[in-house]
Write a protein that holds these residues in place. Structure first.
Motif, PDB file in Angstrom:
ATOM      1  N   LYS A 277       0.820  -1.231   0.000  1.00  0.00           N
ATOM      2  CA  LYS A 277       0.000   0.000   0.000  1.00  0.00           C
ATOM      3  C   LYS A 277       0.847   1.270   0.000  1.00  0.00           C
ATOM      4  O   LYS A 277       0.581   2.205  -0.752  1.00  0.00           O
ATOM      5  N   GLN A 278       1.884   1.323   0.862  1.00  0.00           N
ATOM      6  CA  GLN A 278       2.693   2.540   0.929  1.00  0.00           C
ATOM      7  C   GLN A 278       3.445   2.754  -0.384  1.00  0.00           C
ATOM      8  O   GLN A 278       3.503   3.869  -0.898  1.00  0.00           O
TER       9      GLN A 278
ATOM     10  N   VAL B 191      10.864   0.715  -1.970  1.00  0.00           N
ATOM     11  CA  VAL B 191       9.930   0.446  -0.867  1.00  0.00           C
ATOM     12  C   VAL B 191       9.661  -1.040  -0.696  1.00  0.00           C
ATOM     13  O   VAL B 191       8.989  -1.452   0.239  1.00  0.00           O
TER      14      VAL B 191
ATOM     15  N   ASN C  59      10.071   3.465   9.075  1.00  0.00           N
ATOM     16  CA  ASN C  59       8.787   3.358   9.771  1.00  0.00           C
ATOM     17  C   ASN C  59       8.812   2.295  10.847  1.00  0.00           C
ATOM     18  O   ASN C  59       9.451   1.266  10.719  1.00  0.00           O
TER      19      ASN C  59
ATOM     20  N   VAL D 160       0.988  -1.037  11.521  1.00  0.00           N
ATOM     21  CA  VAL D 160       1.275  -0.362  10.242  1.00  0.00           C
ATOM     22  C   VAL D 160       1.126  -1.336   9.083  1.00  0.00           C
ATOM     23  O   VAL D 160       0.569  -1.014   8.028  1.00  0.00           O
TER      24      VAL D 160
ATOM     25  N   ASP E 134      -3.788   1.415   7.018  1.00  0.00           N
ATOM     26  CA  ASP E 134      -3.850   2.565   6.114  1.00  0.00           C
ATOM     27  C   ASP E 134      -3.106   3.776   6.655  1.00  0.00           C
ATOM     28  O   ASP E 134      -2.990   4.787   5.972  1.00  0.00           O
TER      29      ASP E 134
ATOM     30  N   ASN F 166       0.370   5.547   8.689  1.00  0.00           N
ATOM     31  CA  ASN F 166       1.807   5.322   8.831  1.00  0.00           C
ATOM     32  C   ASN F 166       2.443   6.544   9.500  1.00  0.00           C
ATOM     33  O   ASN F 166       1.938   7.662   9.389  1.00  0.00           O
TER      34      ASN F 166
ATOM     35  N   LYS G 282      -1.434   6.633   4.606  1.00  0.00           N
ATOM     36  CA  LYS G 282      -0.301   6.304   3.736  1.00  0.00           C
ATOM     37  C   LYS G 282      -0.296   7.178   2.484  1.00  0.00           C
ATOM     38  O   LYS G 282       0.774   7.509   1.962  1.00  0.00           O
ATOM     39  N   SER G 283      -1.484   7.585   2.009  1.00  0.00           N
ATOM     40  CA  SER G 283      -1.541   8.449   0.824  1.00  0.00           C
ATOM     41  C   SER G 283      -0.929   9.816   1.134  1.00  0.00           C
ATOM     42  O   SER G 283      -0.273  10.420   0.279  1.00  0.00           O
TER      43      SER G 283
ATOM     44  N   VAL H  62       1.405  10.394   3.538  1.00  0.00           N
ATOM     45  CA  VAL H  62       2.853  10.154   3.669  1.00  0.00           C
ATOM     46  C   VAL H  62       3.473  10.163   2.277  1.00  0.00           C
ATOM     47  O   VAL H  62       4.523  10.772   2.040  1.00  0.00           O
ATOM     48  N   ALA H  63       2.784   9.500   1.341  1.00  0.00           N
ATOM     49  CA  ALA H  63       3.287   9.411  -0.034  1.00  0.00           C
ATOM     50  C   ALA H  63       3.407  10.795  -0.654  1.00  0.00           C
ATOM     51  O   ALA H  63       4.418  11.112  -1.299  1.00  0.00           O
TER      52      ALA H  63
END
Ligand code: CTP
Length: 211
Positions: free
Chosen positions: A25-26, A83, A160, A166, A170, A172, A190-191, A193-194
């Motif tokens: 996901k991340q 990642v 992380n 985590v 979803d 982080n 996570k979106s 963080v991205a």
């Protein structure tokens, strides 16, 4: 921007494998954010059940060796963001037929080390200008990340803390460890963080271009 994400699967026989825990996901969120900011992203995806983000070129792989070769083929590049939760070891031997359990003792699994994709990229002739690794840690998160940054010759390590939930979740919370120091971001989706990471990558890239 080559961008390996997700786990790798290391086959034991046609029906069994060993793997790392990773939802991808991340990594997929970073691919989406970087593409949204205009980067040309080659997402080298381990086995995950996620949709390809808009505007991203996706190459599916299974094992660490396939991932390493695919990353190599996607060079040269300005930035690499690693990642993937690469399995550190693979079975020494692949058995072409299913290992039968009937009438025999459990097989002794002999393992051999996989290539370190990040280190090979960071020390190779075609090293991208900005190499970013991730570190999943359960203790001494920042200290381990600092050491990992040096050992793996990465410019940044995004650390992380995976001691909570985590993995697969979803949310982080990350620390960005670079030569300049440590930046700790608040816990966020996570979106987000991205997007925070993609913005920092774009800024670093602009700064380098201006020099
Ligand atoms: N990595 C890689 N190839 C490997 C192992 C790891 O490219 N064979 C990359 C990961 O994608 C990540 C970084 O190295 O960006 C750190 O991964 P991690 O699993 O935390 O590090 P390890 O080398 O496995 O260190 P340790 O298990 O000692 O914590």
């Amino acid at each position: 921007m080559p961008h390996p994400a997700g786990p790798t699967w290391e086959a034991i026989d046609p029906v069994r494998y060993i793997a790392n825990r990773s939802s991808g996901k991340q990594g997929f969120a970073i691919a989406a954010a970087a593409a949204a900011l205009g980067a040309r992203v080659t997402l080298v995806a381990g086995p995950v059940a996620l949709k390809t983000p808009a505007g991203v070129k996706r190459l599916d792989v299974e094992s660490a060796q396939e991932m390493a070769e695919t990353v190599k083929r996607s060079l040269p590049a300005d930035v690499a963001v690693m990642v993937a939760a690469v399995a550190d070891w693979r079975p020494k031997e692949y058995r072409g037929e299913k290992i039968k359990k009937r009438g025999s003792a459990p097989p002794a699994l002999m393992l051999t080390e996989n290539p370190d994709i990040l280190t090979n990229l960071a020390t190779g002739a075609k090293r991208p200008g900005l190499v970013i690794g991730f570190a999943a840690e359960t203790e001494n998160v920042i200290e381990n990340a600092k050491q990992k940054r040096k050992r793996k010759v990465a410019d940044w390590i995004v650390a992380n803390d995976v001691s909570g939930d985590v993995m697969g979740g979803d949310m982080n919370r990350v620390h960005i460890v670079s030569a300049e120091g440590v930046e700790t971001l608040n816990e966020m989706p996570k979106s987000a963080v991205a997007m925070a990471l993609a913005e920092r990558i774009a800024a670093a890239f602009r700064a380098e271009a201006a020099e």
